[in-house]
Write an enzyme that holds these catalytic residues in place. Sequence first.
Site, PDB file in Angstrom:
ATOM      1  N   ASP A 147       0.866  -1.185   0.000  1.00 11.30           N
ATOM      2  CA  ASP A 147       0.000   0.000   0.000  1.00 11.30           C
ATOM      3  C   ASP A 147       0.899   1.230   0.000  1.00 11.30           C
ATOM      4  O   ASP A 147       2.133   1.105   0.003  1.00 11.30           O
ATOM      5  CB  ASP A 147      -0.971  -0.006   1.201  1.00 11.30           C
ATOM      6  CG  ASP A 147      -2.344   0.535   0.803  1.00 11.30           C
ATOM      7  OD1 ASP A 147      -2.390   1.672   0.305  1.00 11.30           O
ATOM      8  OD2 ASP A 147      -3.351  -0.169   0.979  1.00 11.30           O
ATOM      9  N   HIS A 211      -2.828   3.218  -4.851  1.00 14.21           N
ATOM     10  CA  HIS A 211      -2.173   2.925  -3.568  1.00 14.21           C
ATOM     11  C   HIS A 211      -0.709   2.550  -3.810  1.00 14.21           C
ATOM     12  O   HIS A 211      -0.206   1.568  -3.257  1.00 14.21           O
ATOM     13  CB  HIS A 211      -2.917   1.803  -2.831  1.00 14.21           C
ATOM     14  CG  HIS A 211      -4.241   2.264  -2.268  1.00 14.21           C
ATOM     15  ND1 HIS A 211      -4.333   3.127  -1.204  1.00 14.21           N
ATOM     16  CD2 HIS A 211      -5.516   1.988  -2.646  1.00 14.21           C
ATOM     17  CE1 HIS A 211      -5.609   3.371  -0.935  1.00 14.21           C
ATOM     18  NE2 HIS A 211      -6.360   2.704  -1.807  1.00 14.21           N
ATOM     19  N   GLU A 275      -9.889   2.598  -5.333  1.00 15.39           N
ATOM     20  CA  GLU A 275      -9.592   4.007  -5.070  1.00 15.39           C
ATOM     21  C   GLU A 275      -8.496   4.583  -5.974  1.00 15.39           C
ATOM     22  O   GLU A 275      -7.596   5.269  -5.502  1.00 15.39           O
ATOM     23  CB  GLU A 275      -9.202   4.167  -3.584  1.00 15.39           C
ATOM     24  CG  GLU A 275     -10.322   3.727  -2.656  1.00 15.39           C
ATOM     25  CD  GLU A 275      -9.969   3.791  -1.172  1.00 15.39           C
ATOM     26  OE1 GLU A 275     -10.825   4.191  -0.386  1.00 15.39           O
ATOM     27  OE2 GLU A 275      -8.835   3.416  -0.802  1.00 15.39           O
TER      28      GLU A 275
END
Length: 487
Positions: A147, A211, A275
Amino acid sequence: MELSVIPKPASVKYTRGVFKSPGIPSIIKKEGGIDGDALSGCDAPAGCAAPEEAYQLKITKKSITLQAPSPAGMFNGEQTIRQLVMSELKDGHLVLPCAEITDYPRFSWRGFMLDCSRYFYSVPFIKNLIDVLAMHHINRFHWHLTDDQGWRLPVKEFPLLADIGSKRHDSRIPARNVTGNFYTEDEIRDVVEFAASRHTEIIPEADLPGHASAILACYPGLGCTGGPYRVEDRFGIFEDVLCAGNDHIFDLAAAVFDALCGLFPSKWVHIGGDEVLFNRWKECPKCRKRQKELKLKKTGELQSWITFRLARMLADRGKTAIGWDEILEDSPKYRLPKDTVIMSWRGNKSGIRAASGAGGLAHDVIMSPNTEGCYLDYKHINVPEEPGQIYAGASSVYMSYSMDPAPASMGKEASARILGGQGNLWSEFIYAGKIAEYMIFPRICAIAETVWTPRKEKDFEDFSRRLIVHRERLDKLGVQQYRGTLR
Ligand code: ACM
Ligand code: ZN
């Protein structure tokens, strides 16, 4: 006297008398199928491993017999016995009511995800957690290894990922995170082997193409602007993602997938996909050129193209891709390969849409809706003193219990594509394993019952009573747990 177990077995029939043993009893084990009649109440969606994982436990005045058709079924039965011995062995004596338990899972995917990027959990912690989860018949451990805030996987061709990508500079959190760390190949093999001994499959996740701050900090050429970038010490969603116009991002993905394939026997690899912001792609000349060449109307379709290629790269390696539900927002040109599995986290709507075959492409689905008690980083109750995040509101044990991966309103065909459900622990607000446990338990116990027990056998009041007994087992195992209100 009742047998109190979590998750609740599919069927318990009490017979007369009690079984008594001085100390831990020996169990008679028999390999063999469970008869069809016993499984007749099974409402498991088609294709689920119910009969394979089933077991039968007969407790008579004289003996305890465990019968199962497979090592997984035998293990599941042993976990039920483990629970009974933990709670009923008192002053060295075990007393159990005579009964016949026939048990099998409702879903084959009974998962838990641990975010080891935002907080770097030790190998002993992870192994112990897998063991405790396996006691609840949780059989999938989704290992979130990468991440923005830390890359935890060694990749030979891209050595900086572990060297630099695992370290962030954040003075607010304890030292082990500041210096950073990654899991060595030997440690990963050790965890995989341990999990296998607990009949748990590990599904690794490398989150792409968003990410990606930790990747970009190591290899700034893979970003749209060229950097400089840093391994993030802030939390949130960041604009810098892998550049869709740069072919080298697929060299990185290939190396990462090769590393994962070498270490994890699971047929699944999770590729993330959540995202992803498109701002950089809109401005970047290379991304714009790519979009034009591919004749894509919207910038966001570049993600579909990337996902399509990643899924194909995994297929070439004999693996099946799983992605967060954003990967469904696909391009008419680059449809997701049919076998791509969707993990529904922004509620369950995307999952229902994917499973129902809306738009002509039906996918297998794992339900992990943040709105329905599956996000274990959310506060148990909404008071300032509780640790955790507030996004979709507090997330009670009752919500976790009420979640149904395949609710009755879902058609038969769609239900058959629901592999199961999962609880996720994101670690932005966790700075010790003991806090992680406090967030996980007892909500995961409720989720375990939701993904294991037939729907018609579920009852929250009954679960709450069994939880009183079960909490003592967690105490004996040294596991922290939230003890406040359940609703
Ligand atoms: C997610 O919670 N970003 C999958
Ligand atoms: Zn770009």
